[in-house]
Design a protein around this motif. Structure first.
Motif, short mmCIF file in Angstrom:
data_model
loop_
_atom_site.label_atom_id
_atom_site.label_comp_id
_atom_site.label_asym_id
_atom_site.label_seq_id
_atom_site.Cartn_x
_atom_site.Cartn_y
_atom_site.Cartn_z
N UNK A 190 20.71 8.74 -34.99
CA UNK A 190 19.65 8.79 -36.00
C UNK A 190 18.59 9.82 -35.66
N UNK A 191 18.22 9.90 -34.39
CA UNK A 191 17.24 10.90 -33.96
C UNK A 191 17.80 12.30 -34.18
N UNK A 192 19.07 12.48 -33.86
CA UNK A 192 19.72 13.78 -34.09
C UNK A 192 19.65 14.15 -35.57
N UNK A 193 19.93 13.19 -36.45
CA UNK A 193 19.85 13.43 -37.89
C UNK A 193 18.43 13.80 -38.30
N UNK A 194 17.45 13.10 -37.72
CA UNK A 194 16.06 13.38 -38.05
C UNK A 194 15.71 14.84 -37.73
N UNK A 195 16.13 15.30 -36.56
CA UNK A 195 15.85 16.69 -36.18
C UNK A 195 16.60 17.63 -37.12
N UNK A 196 17.86 17.31 -37.41
CA UNK A 196 18.66 18.15 -38.30
C UNK A 196 18.02 18.24 -39.69
N UNK A 212 12.67 16.36 -39.94
CA UNK A 212 11.69 15.29 -40.14
C UNK A 212 10.43 15.56 -39.33
N UNK A 213 9.37 14.91 -39.69
CA UNK A 213 8.06 15.08 -39.06
C UNK A 213 8.16 14.80 -37.57
N UNK A 214 7.62 15.72 -36.76
CA UNK A 214 7.81 15.65 -35.30
C UNK A 214 7.30 14.34 -34.69
N UNK A 215 6.19 13.81 -35.19
CA UNK A 215 5.66 12.56 -34.63
C UNK A 215 6.62 11.40 -34.90
N UNK A 216 7.27 11.41 -36.05
CA UNK A 216 8.26 10.37 -36.35
C UNK A 216 9.46 10.47 -35.40
N UNK A 255 12.30 8.51 -30.44
CA UNK A 255 12.73 8.79 -29.06
C UNK A 255 12.12 7.76 -28.11
N UNK A 256 10.86 7.42 -28.34
CA UNK A 256 10.22 6.38 -27.53
C UNK A 256 10.92 5.04 -27.66
#
Length: 106
Positions: A37-43, A46-50, A55-56
């Motif tokens: 999901x994080x990988x998809x967000x970066x792809x 998505x907003x960096x803070x999200x 990741x946290x």
């Protein structure tokens, strides 16, 4: 054969987490999904803070699995060794200490 400093040789016995294996695997599979999901967000830009927030969450989830494994090690491997063989117990305590040091390095 030489070993790295701080390396404790392993013996062939069931791991302390044997009884909790299914639970640990289930949690790890959920974490694997979170990482995808994080990988998809970066792809998807998505907003960096999200992304950092997710990741946290993944990091905390992995830490919980690690703490569970350490708890299993203490309750099974260390305790069993302390009951049966004090010298072997020292080895198991050294493993626990080293694992805790590795986990707390950030």
């Amino acid at each position: 054969m030489t070993t790295a400093p701080g390396h404790v040789p392993r013996v062939a016995e069931p791991p302390g987490y044997h009884d909790q294996k299914a639970d640990h695997l289930s949690r790890l599979r959920k974490i694997e999904g979170q990482v995808r999901g994080v990988t998809r967000m970066v792809d998807e830009d998505r907003y960096c803070v999200d992304v950092v927030t997710q990741i946290g969450a993944v990091t905390r989830a992995l830490q919980e699995v690690a703490l569970g494994l350490l708890d299993d090690h203490a309750r099974h491997c260390v305790l069993d060794a302390a009951r049966s063989d004090p010298e072997h117990a020292e080895t198991k305590l050294s493993e626990l200490s080293l694992a805790m040091r590795r986990l707390t390095r950030m």
